[in-house]
Motif scaffolding. Sequence first.
Motif, PDB file in Angstrom:
ATOM      1  N   GLN A 154       0.868  -1.358   0.202  1.00  0.00           N
ATOM      2  CA  GLN A 154      -0.062   0.051  -0.088  1.00  0.00           C
ATOM      3  C   GLN A 154       0.909   1.294   0.081  1.00  0.00           C
ATOM      4  O   GLN A 154       1.725   1.300   0.745  1.00  0.00           O
ATOM      5  N   ASN A 155       0.640   2.283  -0.830  1.00  0.00           N
ATOM      6  CA  ASN A 155       1.144   3.312  -0.805  1.00  0.00           C
ATOM      7  C   ASN A 155       0.430   4.476  -0.136  1.00  0.00           C
ATOM      8  O   ASN A 155      -0.633   4.876  -0.560  1.00  0.00           O
ATOM      9  N   LEU A 156       1.122   5.003   0.892  1.00  0.00           N
ATOM     10  CA  LEU A 156       0.212   5.753   1.671  1.00  0.00           C
ATOM     11  C   LEU A 156       0.682   7.329   1.383  1.00  0.00           C
ATOM     12  O   LEU A 156       2.069   7.715   1.317  1.00  0.00           O
ATOM     13  N   PHE A 157      -0.430   8.373   1.487  1.00  0.00           N
ATOM     14  CA  PHE A 157       0.011   9.721   1.526  1.00  0.00           C
ATOM     15  C   PHE A 157       0.345  10.293   2.980  1.00  0.00           C
ATOM     16  O   PHE A 157      -0.406   9.589   3.713  1.00  0.00           O
ATOM     17  N   LYS A 158       0.933  11.260   3.093  1.00  0.00           N
ATOM     18  CA  LYS A 158       0.921  11.688   4.426  1.00  0.00           C
ATOM     19  C   LYS A 158      -0.226  11.919   5.029  1.00  0.00           C
ATOM     20  O   LYS A 158      -1.434  12.362   4.463  1.00  0.00           O
ATOM     21  N   ASP A 159      -0.455  11.553   6.416  1.00  0.00           N
ATOM     22  CA  ASP A 159      -1.904  11.553   7.153  1.00  0.00           C
ATOM     23  C   ASP A 159      -2.891  10.531   7.024  1.00  0.00           C
ATOM     24  O   ASP A 159      -3.747  10.455   7.669  1.00  0.00           O
ATOM     25  N   ASP A 160      -2.265   9.512   6.023  1.00  0.00           N
ATOM     26  CA  ASP A 160      -3.056   8.265   5.762  1.00  0.00           C
ATOM     27  C   ASP A 160      -2.857   7.398   7.089  1.00  0.00           C
ATOM     28  O   ASP A 160      -1.662   7.399   7.523  1.00  0.00           O
ATOM     29  N   SER A 161      -3.652   6.453   7.297  1.00  0.00           N
ATOM     30  CA  SER A 161      -3.448   5.591   8.461  1.00  0.00           C
ATOM     31  C   SER A 161      -3.305   4.129   7.924  1.00  0.00           C
ATOM     32  O   SER A 161      -3.795   4.109   6.530  1.00  0.00           O
ATOM     33  N   VAL A 162      -2.866   3.125   8.663  1.00  0.00           N
ATOM     34  CA  VAL A 162      -2.934   1.905   8.388  1.00  0.00           C
ATOM     35  C   VAL A 162      -3.497   1.020   9.462  1.00  0.00           C
ATOM     36  O   VAL A 162      -2.925   1.138  10.648  1.00  0.00           O
ATOM     37  N   GLY A 163      -4.243   0.055   9.057  1.00  0.00           N
ATOM     38  CA  GLY A 163      -4.559  -1.108  10.075  1.00  0.00           C
ATOM     39  C   GLY A 163      -6.015  -0.515  10.998  1.00  0.00           C
ATOM     40  O   GLY A 163      -6.339   0.652  11.041  1.00  0.00           O
ATOM     41  N   TYR A 164      -6.260  -1.447  11.912  1.00  0.00           N
ATOM     42  CA  TYR A 164      -7.330  -1.141  12.907  1.00  0.00           C
ATOM     43  C   TYR A 164      -7.206   0.115  13.639  1.00  0.00           C
ATOM     44  O   TYR A 164      -6.152   0.393  14.259  1.00  0.00           O
ATOM     45  N   GLY A 165      -8.226   0.710  13.838  1.00  0.00           N
ATOM     46  CA  GLY A 165      -8.096   2.029  14.764  1.00  0.00           C
ATOM     47  C   GLY A 165      -7.253   3.001  14.329  1.00  0.00           C
ATOM     48  O   GLY A 165      -7.060   4.050  15.288  1.00  0.00           O
ATOM     49  N   GLU A 166      -6.767   3.192  13.157  1.00  0.00           N
ATOM     50  CA  GLU A 166      -6.160   4.221  12.759  1.00  0.00           C
ATOM     51  C   GLU A 166      -4.870   4.441  13.749  1.00  0.00           C
ATOM     52  O   GLU A 166      -4.521   5.566  14.179  1.00  0.00           O
ATOM     53  N   ASN A 167      -4.499   3.365  14.137  1.00  0.00           N
ATOM     54  CA  ASN A 167      -3.336   3.273  15.194  1.00  0.00           C
ATOM     55  C   ASN A 167      -2.253   4.008  14.759  1.00  0.00           C
ATOM     56  O   ASN A 167      -1.515   4.653  15.526  1.00  0.00           O
ATOM     57  N   PHE A 168      -2.004   4.126  13.279  1.00  0.00           N
ATOM     58  CA  PHE A 168      -0.866   4.498  13.039  1.00  0.00           C
ATOM     59  C   PHE A 168      -1.025   5.547  11.666  1.00  0.00           C
ATOM     60  O   PHE A 168      -1.721   5.157  10.822  1.00  0.00           O
ATOM     61  N   LYS A 169      -0.594   6.986  11.952  1.00  0.00           N
ATOM     62  CA  LYS A 169      -0.942   7.927  10.842  1.00  0.00           C
ATOM     63  C   LYS A 169       0.445   8.179  10.186  1.00  0.00           C
ATOM     64  O   LYS A 169       1.229   8.499  11.065  1.00  0.00           O
ATOM     65  N   ALA A 170       0.518   8.337   8.802  1.00  0.00           N
ATOM     66  CA  ALA A 170       1.896   8.608   8.146  1.00  0.00           C
ATOM     67  C   ALA A 170       2.138   9.821   8.408  1.00  0.00           C
ATOM     68  O   ALA A 170       1.479  10.879   8.323  1.00  0.00           O
ATOM     69  N   LYS A 171       3.396  10.225   8.826  1.00  0.00           N
ATOM     70  CA  LYS A 171       3.863  11.695   8.832  1.00  0.00           C
ATOM     71  C   LYS A 171       4.346  12.088   7.629  1.00  0.00           C
ATOM     72  O   LYS A 171       4.715  13.442   7.282  1.00  0.00           O
ATOM     73  N   ARG A 172       4.619  11.282   6.606  1.00  0.00           N
ATOM     74  CA  ARG A 172       5.130  11.539   5.233  1.00  0.00           C
ATOM     75  C   ARG A 172       4.579  10.456   4.254  1.00  0.00           C
ATOM     76  O   ARG A 172       3.790   9.613   4.721  1.00  0.00           O
ATOM     77  N   ASP A 173       4.748  10.504   2.811  1.00  0.00           N
ATOM     78  CA  ASP A 173       4.319   9.487   2.202  1.00  0.00           C
ATOM     79  C   ASP A 173       5.284   8.194   2.387  1.00  0.00           C
ATOM     80  O   ASP A 173       6.233   8.413   2.591  1.00  0.00           O
ATOM     81  N   MET A 174       4.436   7.181   2.246  1.00  0.00           N
ATOM     82  CA  MET A 174       5.239   5.760   2.816  1.00  0.00           C
ATOM     83  C   MET A 174       4.811   4.700   2.051  1.00  0.00           C
ATOM     84  O   MET A 174       3.558   4.793   1.476  1.00  0.00           O
ATOM     85  N   ARG A 175       5.528   3.854   1.753  1.00  0.00           N
ATOM     86  CA  ARG A 175       5.287   2.432   1.167  1.00  0.00           C
ATOM     87  C   ARG A 175       5.195   1.590   2.310  1.00  0.00           C
ATOM     88  O   ARG A 175       5.974   1.191   3.135  1.00  0.00           O
ATOM     89  N   ILE A 176       4.194   0.484   2.398  1.00  0.00           N
ATOM     90  CA  ILE A 176       3.792  -0.221   3.387  1.00  0.00           C
ATOM     91  C   ILE A 176       3.401  -1.532   2.777  1.00  0.00           C
ATOM     92  O   ILE A 176       2.864  -1.874   1.870  1.00  0.00           O
ATOM     93  N   ALA A 177       4.220  -2.422   3.472  1.00  0.00           N
ATOM     94  CA  ALA A 177       4.089  -3.948   3.026  1.00  0.00           C
ATOM     95  C   ALA A 177       2.982  -4.821   4.018  1.00  0.00           C
ATOM     96  O   ALA A 177       3.352  -4.428   5.064  1.00  0.00           O
ATOM     97  N   VAL A 178       2.104  -5.551   3.553  1.00  0.00           N
ATOM     98  CA  VAL A 178       1.373  -6.065   4.418  1.00  0.00           C
ATOM     99  C   VAL A 178       1.872  -7.583   4.263  1.00  0.00           C
ATOM    100  O   VAL A 178       2.108  -8.205   3.255  1.00  0.00           O
TER     101      VAL A 178
END
Length: 358
Positions: free
Chosen positions: A241-265
Motif C-alpha cells: 500500500q502506498n500511503l500519503f502523508k496523514d493516511d493511516s493503516v490498520g485497525y483503529g487508525e493506530n498509525f498515521k503516516a507523517k510523510r508519504d510511505m510504502r507499506i508491506a502487508v
Amino acid sequence: MRPLKAIIHQASLRHNLATVKKIAPQSKIMSVVKANGYGHGLINAAQGLSESDGFAVLTLHEAIDLREHGFEQDILLLEGAFSAYEVSIAAKMNFNLVVHNLNQLHMIEKLKLDHPIHIHFKINTGMNRLGFNPKDVKEILHTIQKKSNFKSITLMTHFATADEPKGVDWQLNVFNDATHSFHYPRSVANSASIINFKNTHMDWVRPGIMLYGASPIVGQKSSAFNIKPAMELKSEIIAIQNLFKDDSVGYGENFKAKRDMRIAVVACGYADGYPRHAPTGTPVFIEGKKTSTVGRVSMDMLYVDITNIPEATISTPVELWGMHVHVDEVAEKSGTVGYELLCAISASRRVPIEIIHG
Ligand SMILES: *Cc1c(COP(=O)(O)O)cnc(C)c1O
C-alpha cells in the motif's frame, strides 16, 4: 499455501546443548522440552538435543511420544502424575516422576507396581509454586526410603530469581539446610542459574530457554552466552500500500503516516502467535535491511514500513524473528519474554514447521 512458516535449525539446538556442556561440564543435562519443545516441535527439539542425558516434559502424552520415537534417556514429568493410572504407565514405561505433594506420594505408595519409580522429590524453597515445605523434608524422605515403590530419589527445587539481582542464595541455603543429611543426586538449575551461578550446577542441570537460543535474562543478549536462535519465523509480503502523508493503516487508525510511505502487508498475525502488543517500531528484517512494523497487528496480517526498501515487492521474504531480528527484541518491544513468543507459535496450531537437519 500461505507463506508463513517456522524454520527450526537442529544445528543451533546441538550448538546450544554443547554450550550448556561447556558451562556445566560436570553435570548431566536434562533438556526441558515442555510446551512442544518451547514451540519448536517436541520431536524436532528432542532430535536436535539427542545428546542430552535426559528430557523433561509436562505431560504423560509427551513422555510417551518421546519413548515411541526411540529416546531411551531419562524422561521426567515436571508436575508428576495426575492420577494413579498415570503412575502405573510411568512405572511401565520407565518415566521419572516429580513428587511435589503428599497426594502424589500416597498415590505411588498405594499402588501395586511392576517396577518401582525413580522420583524427583521437589522442595519449595521460596518460589511458592510446587514442592514440600522444607521443614517436613527430613521426615518424609525417611518414610519414602522404606517403601518399595520408590526406586531412587533425586532432590530438586526451582528458583524464582535466578535472572535477577537477588540471585539464588536465599533459596539455595534453604535447600541445603533441608537436605544436607541426604546423599541423593541434586537438580536445581534452570537456564539463568546455569549461566549465572556455577554453584548450582550439581548432578543435573535443567536448561530450557537457552537451548532454543533465547535469553533467560531480560536485557542480556543471548549471543553473549554463545547460544544461537533455533527458530526463524518467516513469511512474505502479500500486498503493498502506498500511503500519503496523514493516511493511516490498520485497525483503529493506530498509525498515521507523517510523510508519504510504502507499506508491506505481511502474512502473519496474532492468531499465528505474533504478539498483538508489538507496537509500531517493532523490528522486522527484509531484503538484508532492518525495518519495523507500523500500526496494530491484525489477526492474520501485520504492516511493515518498506519506504526505504524499494526492491521489496509482493512475495519478497520477511523475517519476523530469527537470525537477524532476535526473538528477544520482538519480545522486549511487546512487553513479554522470548519464552512466550516461541511457545505461542506452536500453540497457534496454524504455523507449519519446517525442520532443517544437519
Ligand atoms: C521450565 C522449567 C525449567 C527450564 O527453565 P528455563 O528458564 O527455560 O531454562 C527448569 N526446571 C523446571 C522445573 C521448569 O519448569
